[in-house]
Design an enzyme around this catalytic site. Structure first.
Site, mmCIF file in Angstrom:
data_model
loop_
_atom_site.group_PDB
_atom_site.id
_atom_site.type_symbol
_atom_site.label_atom_id
_atom_site.label_comp_id
_atom_site.label_asym_id
_atom_site.label_seq_id
_atom_site.Cartn_x
_atom_site.Cartn_y
_atom_site.Cartn_z
ATOM 1 N N THR A 277 0.752 -1.065 0.063
ATOM 2 C CA THR A 277 0.201 0.118 -0.099
ATOM 3 C C THR A 277 0.394 1.184 0.343
ATOM 4 O OG1 THR A 277 -1.242 -1.343 1.294
ATOM 5 C CG2 THR A 277 -1.784 1.390 1.248
ATOM 6 N N CYS B 21 -9.549 -6.216 0.954
ATOM 7 C CA CYS B 21 -9.585 -4.820 1.643
ATOM 8 C C CYS B 21 -11.526 -4.756 1.763
ATOM 9 C CB CYS B 21 -9.186 -3.900 0.720
ATOM 10 S SG CYS B 21 -7.360 -5.317 0.241
HETATM 11 C C1 LIG Z 1 -1.631 -6.833 -1.114
HETATM 12 C C2 LIG Z 1 -1.912 -5.929 -2.375
HETATM 13 C C3 LIG Z 1 -1.173 -4.710 -2.049
HETATM 14 C C4 LIG Z 1 -1.434 -3.977 -0.770
HETATM 15 O O1 LIG Z 1 0.066 -4.679 0.238
HETATM 16 P P1 LIG Z 1 -0.149 -4.423 1.248
HETATM 17 O O2 LIG Z 1 1.528 -4.501 1.669
HETATM 18 O O3 LIG Z 1 -1.336 -5.516 2.592
HETATM 19 O O4 LIG Z 1 -0.477 -3.200 1.620
HETATM 20 C C5 LIG Z 1 -0.862 -4.158 -3.170
HETATM 21 N N1 LIG Z 1 -1.513 -3.847 -4.670
HETATM 22 C C6 LIG Z 1 -2.016 -5.386 -4.493
HETATM 23 C C7 LIG Z 1 -2.027 -6.420 -6.003
HETATM 24 C C8 LIG Z 1 -1.895 -6.801 -3.047
HETATM 25 O O5 LIG Z 1 -2.544 -8.123 -3.389
#
Ligand SMILES: *Cc1c(COP(=O)(O)O)cnc(C)c1O
Length: 394
Positions: free
Chosen positions: A77, A332
């Site tokens: 994120t 999410c």
């Molecule tokens: C899980 C995910 C994120 C977010 O990553 P985090 O480390 O959980 O913040 C971003 N992009 C994609 C495609 C994801 O699957």
């Protein structure tokens, strides 16, 4: 690792993966005697600094990048946010700057772009996808004009597994002098990318989707690309991301990347076989289902299926009662009643999009897991359809 009891089956690796034992082992000393702050000049600090250097090399190797171009962040994120806000902040051509993102991006990209669009300076264009969920490179081409500064299109989608033509899009961007960011969080362990050969300027990766810890990730940023730091107040990460480094998490992330690189061909082959087995089994045993994204090339570990007449959310709860953990769309958005923006962008109706369930495989997944799902699911589906308030489409 993927089980809590003998009966539990974890098929939600796209949401998060269990930490690999080797990763935990590598991390443990940095929670105890190797506790130093990597910014300190004494021996405690030097031990931590060396550990970060090693991890940075391990992460860089996964994408064949130079370690100096890796910025550690708190996860996927933050890396997505940093790419969108950080690059856009530095580049404004004239009075208006344009960004293009695909309609199926993770919300960490979409919402960051949306936040920018609230300012007069920025205009955000959302590029369409086809029925299979593929970004249309003509759509991208149309979204890019002389005011465009950045394009962001993910490598592999987290809901459907659909793979995007990032090489074509990257080349298009490079030809027009536009920066290109890709979110490779889901794809990186099965589809290695080579920064030296690929025309991309920024890449997002995350630790916990590949057997590493949560709360750690990285942004690769091509050399020479200036970036507006989003966290300031320290010189860490060459001034691009301030804050005392999370040494244990960084060490674990590095180890997870090392394992992923060594195993990628083999694990991609194994996940493909398991996914195909699951897909064939479901299609054979259950009527009225469809595979989302089946018209496109897909990542090997994600299977997104729609069950006619059943809400994905309801199916998820029923499977959970049987000890089978899956997801409806992305972690999410579950809990909200909004159907997936990814499936809607693919042209599905609200009703159709609500029928989706995502099965995602990982390191600990086995044929036994898959067979148990194929064995249990038909009866659950039959029961839910008998009780279901949703009209059947046909
Ligand atoms: C899980 C995910 C994120 C977010 O990553 P985090 O480390 O959980 O913040 C971003 N992009 C994609 C495609 C994801 O699957």
């Amino acid at each position: 690792m993927s089980r809590q009891g003998t009966e539990s089956i974890y098929l939600d690796h796209a949401a998060t993966s269990p930490i690999r034992p080797e990763v935990w082992e590598a991390m443990a000393p940095y929670f105890s005697n190797r506790f130093g702050n990597a910014g300190s000049v004494h021996r405690f600090g030097r031990v931590a600094r060396r550990a970060i250097d090693t991890a940075r090399e391990q992460v860089a190797q996964l994408i064949h990048a130079d370690p100096r171009d890796i910025i550690f962040t708190s996860g996927g994120t933050e890396s997505d946010n940093l790419a969108i806000f950080g690059i856009s902040g530095k580049y404004r051509r004239g009075s208006r700057a344009r960004l293009a993102v695909s309609a199926v991006e993770h919300h960490a990209v979409l919402d960051a772009a949306k936040a920018l669009a609230k300012h007069d300076t920025y205009e955000v264009v959302t590029a369409r996808v086809d029925e299979a969920g593929r970004v249309d490179s003509v759509g991208i081409e149309e979204s890019v004009d002389s005011g465009t500064i950045l394009v962001s299109v993910m490598h592999g989608n987290n809901e459907t597994g659909v793979i995007q033509p990032i090489e074509t899009i990257g080349r298009l961007c490079r030809d027009r002098g536009v920066f290109f960011h890709t979110d490779a969080v889901q794809s990186i362990q099965y589809r290695p990318i080579d920064i030296a050969a690929l025309p991309v300027d920024a890449v997002t990766v995350s630790g916990h989707k590949l057997g590493g810890p949560k709360g750690i990730g990285a942004l690769y940023l091509r050399r020479g690309l200036p970036l507006d730091a989003q966290l300031i107040g320290g010189v860490q990460e060459r001034g691009r991301r301030a804050g005392t480094e999370n040494v244990p998490a960084i060490v674990g992330f590095g180890k997870a990347c090392e394992l992923a690189l060594g195993e990628s061909t083999q694990s991609a082959r194994r996940m493909t076989a398991l996914r195909d087995r699951l897909e064939a089994g479901l299609l054979e045993q259950i009527g009225g289902i469809w595979i989302n994204g089946s018209g496109a090339e897909r990542l090997p570990h994600i299977l997104n299926a729609g069950f006619d007449g059943i809400e994905g959310e309801t199916l998820l709860y029923s499977l959970d009662q049987e000890g089978i953990a899956v997801s409806n769309g992305s972690a999410c958005t579950s809990g909200s009643l909004d159907p997936s923006h990814v499936l809607l962008a693919m042209g599905q109706s609200y009703q159709q999009a609500q029928c989706a369930v995502r099965f995602s495989l990982g390191y600990g997944s086995s044929e036994t897991d898959v067979d148990r799902v194929i064995d249990r699911l038909p009866a659950i589906v039959e029961r839910l359809r008998a009780e279901s308030p949703l009209p059947r489409a046909g």
